[in-house]
Design a protein around this motif. Structure first.
Motif, mmCIF file in Angstrom:
data_model
loop_
_atom_site.group_PDB
_atom_site.id
_atom_site.type_symbol
_atom_site.label_atom_id
_atom_site.label_comp_id
_atom_site.label_asym_id
_atom_site.label_seq_id
_atom_site.Cartn_x
_atom_site.Cartn_y
_atom_site.Cartn_z
ATOM 1 N N ASN A 72 0.851 -1.183 0.000
ATOM 2 C CA ASN A 72 0.000 0.000 0.000
ATOM 3 C C ASN A 72 0.891 1.238 0.000
ATOM 4 O OD1 ASN A 72 -1.986 1.928 0.455
ATOM 5 N ND2 ASN A 72 -2.260 1.392 2.609
ATOM 6 N N PHE A 73 0.921 1.944 -1.142
ATOM 7 C CA PHE A 73 1.761 3.130 -1.235
ATOM 8 C C PHE A 73 1.062 4.337 -0.625
ATOM 9 C CE2 PHE A 73 3.609 0.417 -4.414
ATOM 10 C CZ PHE A 73 4.962 0.694 -4.341
ATOM 11 N N ALA A 74 1.863 5.185 0.008
ATOM 12 C CA ALA A 74 1.339 6.473 0.464
ATOM 13 C C ALA A 74 0.895 7.288 -0.741
ATOM 14 C CB ALA A 74 2.419 7.221 1.243
ATOM 15 N N SER A 75 -0.120 8.121 -0.547
ATOM 16 C CA SER A 75 -0.512 9.040 -1.612
ATOM 17 C C SER A 75 0.344 10.299 -1.596
ATOM 18 C CB SER A 75 -1.996 9.422 -1.479
ATOM 19 O OG SER A 75 -2.242 10.054 -0.232
ATOM 20 N N ASP A 76 1.018 10.549 -0.444
ATOM 21 C CA ASP A 76 1.931 11.695 -0.348
ATOM 22 C C ASP A 76 2.918 11.438 0.778
ATOM 23 O OD1 ASP A 76 3.042 14.191 -0.917
ATOM 24 O OD2 ASP A 76 1.722 15.230 0.481
ATOM 25 N N ASN A 77 4.175 11.716 0.520
ATOM 26 C CA ASN A 77 5.207 11.620 1.557
ATOM 27 C C ASN A 77 6.201 12.758 1.363
ATOM 28 O OD1 ASN A 77 7.145 11.001 3.457
ATOM 29 N ND2 ASN A 77 8.030 9.317 2.278
ATOM 30 N N PRO A 78 5.965 13.906 2.020
ATOM 31 C CA PRO A 78 6.873 15.047 1.890
ATOM 32 C C PRO A 78 7.992 15.044 2.917
ATOM 33 C CG PRO A 78 4.957 15.709 3.138
ATOM 34 C CD PRO A 78 4.765 14.245 2.807
ATOM 35 N N LEU A 79 8.089 13.986 3.746
ATOM 36 C CA LEU A 79 9.043 13.982 4.845
ATOM 37 C C LEU A 79 10.432 13.516 4.393
ATOM 38 C CD1 LEU A 79 6.856 12.618 7.778
ATOM 39 C CD2 LEU A 79 7.142 14.972 6.963
ATOM 40 N N THR A 80 11.439 14.008 5.076
ATOM 41 C CA THR A 80 12.827 13.686 4.766
ATOM 42 C C THR A 80 13.207 12.349 5.381
ATOM 43 O OG1 THR A 80 13.376 16.043 4.779
ATOM 44 C CG2 THR A 80 15.208 14.499 4.998
ATOM 45 N N SER A 81 13.971 11.562 4.637
ATOM 46 C CA SER A 81 14.494 10.293 5.130
ATOM 47 C C SER A 81 15.756 10.546 5.948
ATOM 48 C CB SER A 81 14.796 9.365 3.957
ATOM 49 O OG SER A 81 15.266 8.111 4.409
ATOM 50 N N VAL A 82 15.806 9.932 7.154
ATOM 51 C CA VAL A 82 16.951 10.094 8.057
ATOM 52 C C VAL A 82 17.315 8.724 8.622
ATOM 53 C CG1 VAL A 82 16.347 12.469 8.682
ATOM 54 C CG2 VAL A 82 15.432 10.565 10.034
ATOM 55 N N ASP A 83 18.439 8.640 9.315
ATOM 56 C CA ASP A 83 18.822 7.396 9.976
ATOM 57 C C ASP A 83 17.845 7.102 11.107
ATOM 58 O OD1 ASP A 83 21.013 7.029 8.332
ATOM 59 O OD2 ASP A 83 22.387 8.058 9.689
ATOM 60 N N GLY A 84 17.395 5.837 11.170
ATOM 61 C CA GLY A 84 16.410 5.455 12.166
ATOM 62 C C GLY A 84 16.969 4.550 13.236
ATOM 63 N N LYS A 88 16.404 3.192 7.913
ATOM 64 C CA LYS A 88 15.995 4.578 7.751
ATOM 65 C C LYS A 88 14.724 4.879 8.536
ATOM 66 C CE LYS A 88 19.293 6.015 5.084
ATOM 67 N NZ LYS A 88 20.198 7.097 5.526
ATOM 68 N N ALA A 89 14.463 6.185 8.720
ATOM 69 C CA ALA A 89 13.259 6.668 9.388
ATOM 70 C C ALA A 89 12.811 7.925 8.643
ATOM 71 C CB ALA A 89 13.552 6.976 10.851
ATOM 72 N N VAL A 90 11.756 8.576 9.134
ATOM 73 C CA VAL A 90 11.313 9.838 8.548
ATOM 74 C C VAL A 90 11.370 10.934 9.607
ATOM 75 C CG1 VAL A 90 9.891 8.906 6.692
ATOM 76 C CG2 VAL A 90 8.888 9.194 8.968
ATOM 77 N N LYS A 91 11.665 12.140 9.146
ATOM 78 C CA LYS A 91 11.755 13.302 10.028
ATOM 79 C C LYS A 91 10.526 14.172 9.832
ATOM 80 C CE LYS A 91 13.809 16.403 12.733
ATOM 81 N NZ LYS A 91 12.663 17.332 12.861
ATOM 82 N N ASP A 192 13.800 12.992 25.207
ATOM 83 C CA ASP A 192 15.215 13.238 25.495
ATOM 84 C C ASP A 192 16.100 13.104 24.257
ATOM 85 O OD1 ASP A 192 15.011 10.531 25.102
ATOM 86 O OD2 ASP A 192 15.882 9.941 27.038
ATOM 87 N N ASN A 193 15.498 13.161 23.083
ATOM 88 C CA ASN A 193 16.231 13.073 21.815
ATOM 89 C C ASN A 193 16.906 11.715 21.630
ATOM 90 O OD1 ASN A 193 16.808 14.320 19.330
ATOM 91 N ND2 ASN A 193 18.856 14.900 19.992
ATOM 92 N N LYS A 194 16.292 10.679 22.200
ATOM 93 C CA LYS A 194 16.749 9.303 22.002
ATOM 94 C C LYS A 194 15.585 8.488 21.447
ATOM 95 C CE LYS A 194 20.045 9.488 25.842
ATOM 96 N NZ LYS A 194 20.428 8.919 27.157
ATOM 97 N N TRP A 195 15.912 7.395 20.770
ATOM 98 C CA TRP A 195 14.861 6.531 20.234
ATOM 99 C C TRP A 195 14.148 5.792 21.370
ATOM 100 C CZ3 TRP A 195 12.805 6.920 15.668
ATOM 101 C CH2 TRP A 195 13.556 7.426 14.608
ATOM 102 N N HIS A 196 12.814 5.844 21.331
ATOM 103 C CA HIS A 196 11.983 5.109 22.276
ATOM 104 C C HIS A 196 10.891 4.362 21.516
ATOM 105 C CE1 HIS A 196 13.689 6.921 25.900
ATOM 106 N NE2 HIS A 196 13.652 8.080 25.279
ATOM 107 N N TRP A 260 3.748 16.272 13.682
ATOM 108 C CA TRP A 260 4.848 15.720 14.463
ATOM 109 C C TRP A 260 6.159 16.355 14.005
ATOM 110 C CZ3 TRP A 260 5.595 13.010 18.725
ATOM 111 C CH2 TRP A 260 6.835 12.370 18.921
ATOM 112 N N LYS A 261 6.983 16.842 14.948
ATOM 113 C CA LYS A 261 8.235 17.503 14.600
ATOM 114 C C LYS A 261 9.473 16.662 14.919
ATOM 115 C CE LYS A 261 5.250 21.100 14.647
ATOM 116 N NZ LYS A 261 3.827 20.997 15.049
ATOM 117 N N GLY A 262 9.278 15.460 15.403
ATOM 118 C CA GLY A 262 10.400 14.570 15.683
ATOM 119 C C GLY A 262 10.597 13.555 14.578
ATOM 120 N N GLU A 263 11.116 12.398 14.913
ATOM 121 C CA GLU A 263 11.374 11.330 13.952
ATOM 122 C C GLU A 263 10.509 10.121 14.277
ATOM 123 O OE1 GLU A 263 15.675 10.791 13.860
ATOM 124 O OE2 GLU A 263 15.939 12.957 13.951
ATOM 125 N N LEU A 264 10.164 9.357 13.250
ATOM 126 C CA LEU A 264 9.319 8.176 13.403
ATOM 127 C C LEU A 264 9.921 7.017 12.610
ATOM 128 C CD1 LEU A 264 5.793 9.804 12.938
ATOM 129 C CD2 LEU A 264 6.710 8.891 15.086
#
Length: 287
Positions: A72-84, A88-91, A192-196, A260-264
């Motif tokens: 199932n593809f997203a219809s829109d993904n404007p988020l930047t790819s980052v290290d997860g 990878k993850a999204v910012k 705390d800017n760490k992955w949870h 959301w302003k963090g990473e997922l």
């Protein structure tokens, strides 16, 4: 001259086939071609209904946000790819989020459920105008007529000293319930800017929701009376959003429109309430 019926039928069939092939060759493809993307152990019809790892390494953002369960593809993904946390993850960004038409058949099949994901956020959550406010890892925008414009959303709100988690669900009758960990039950150390890892499980047997943070169950279990099966109206889900609330007042401080302003990373939705051992396996495996 006598015409051979079988030969005439063959010519007609050949002509129709040629037209069909020509039409197919000109057809516009609305979604990217399938490539390699993370899979997960899940038999056909299994409990894992939606899984986006955001691990794509292509230049196509829709492929990078593909759901592995139904392609199932997203219809829109404007988020930047980052290290997860794994791959990878999204910012997340203000006023930006990933859109899907549906969470596959989760809304139709889930009586109990688990929503699980990894996140990283540094400090105070903000609304889209920069003031203190909630941020949404996920929401279901809905045409059900509910006051919120949604039939489900998850909120994370606060700072690293005291962070609230709030879940709102509206069923087919628009009866709603808030499952919240707030006020005296806020949680320190979440921003705390760490992955949870967060997992939210709802049991139709007990009508209770449990919040797990990094595989540990919060002692404050929340309850929806004797509601039983969650009973969401799948037909009214008009958009699944990862990284934003259900509102559309993006340029304001509207709390329902905050993003959301963090990473997922590693977003999963199950149609069962996972046992603690399975949740801890997701944490230890960074899944």
């Amino acid at each position: 001259m006598k015409f051979n019926i079988n030969a005439g039928m063959a010519i007609k069939a050949f002509t129709v086939a040629g037209v069909v092939m020509a039409m197919a060759s000109c057809q516009k493809m609305d979604t990217p071609g399938l490539g390699e993307y993370p899979a997960d152990a899940n038999p056909p019809g299994g409990p894992l209904k939606f899984y986006a790892a955001f691990d794509g390494t292509t230049t196509n953002p829709l492929m990078n946000a593909v759901d592995s369960i139904r392609a199932n593809f997203a219809s829109d993904n404007p988020l930047t790819s980052v290290d997860g946390v794994s791959g990878k993850a999204v910012k997340g960004e203000s006023k930006k989020f990933i859109k899907y038409a549906k969470p596959n058949d989760w809304g139709r099949t889930a009586k109990s459920f688990t929503i699980a994901f990894w996140y990283k956020r540094d400090g105070q959550t903000k609304n889209n105008k920069g003031g203190n406010g909630p941020e949404y890892p996920i929401s279901f925008k809905s045409s059900n007529g509910h006051w919120s414009g949604a039939n489900l959303f998850v909120i994370i709100e606060g700072n690293n000293e005291a962070c609230a988690v709030k879940v709102m669900i509206a069923d087919k009758t628009n009866a709603d319930n808030w499952f919240t960990w707030e006020n005296s039950n806020t949680i320190p150390g979440m921003l705390d800017n760490k992955w949870h890892h967060v997992a939210l499980t709802y049991s139709e047997t007990t009508s209770e929701m449990t919040l797990y943070l990094d595989g540990v169950a919060n002692t404050n279990v929340r309850k929806w009376g004797t509601h039983g099966p969650i009973n969401i109206d799948e037909s009214k889900i008009s958009e699944m959003r990862i990284g934003a609330g259900p509102g559309t007042n993006y340029d304001s401080d509207d709390w329902l429109s905050s993003s959301w302003k963090g990473e997922l990373d590693q977003f999963r939705m199950y149609a069962v309430a996972l046992p603690v051992a399975d949740i801890q396996a997701l944490v230890s495996g960074k899944k």
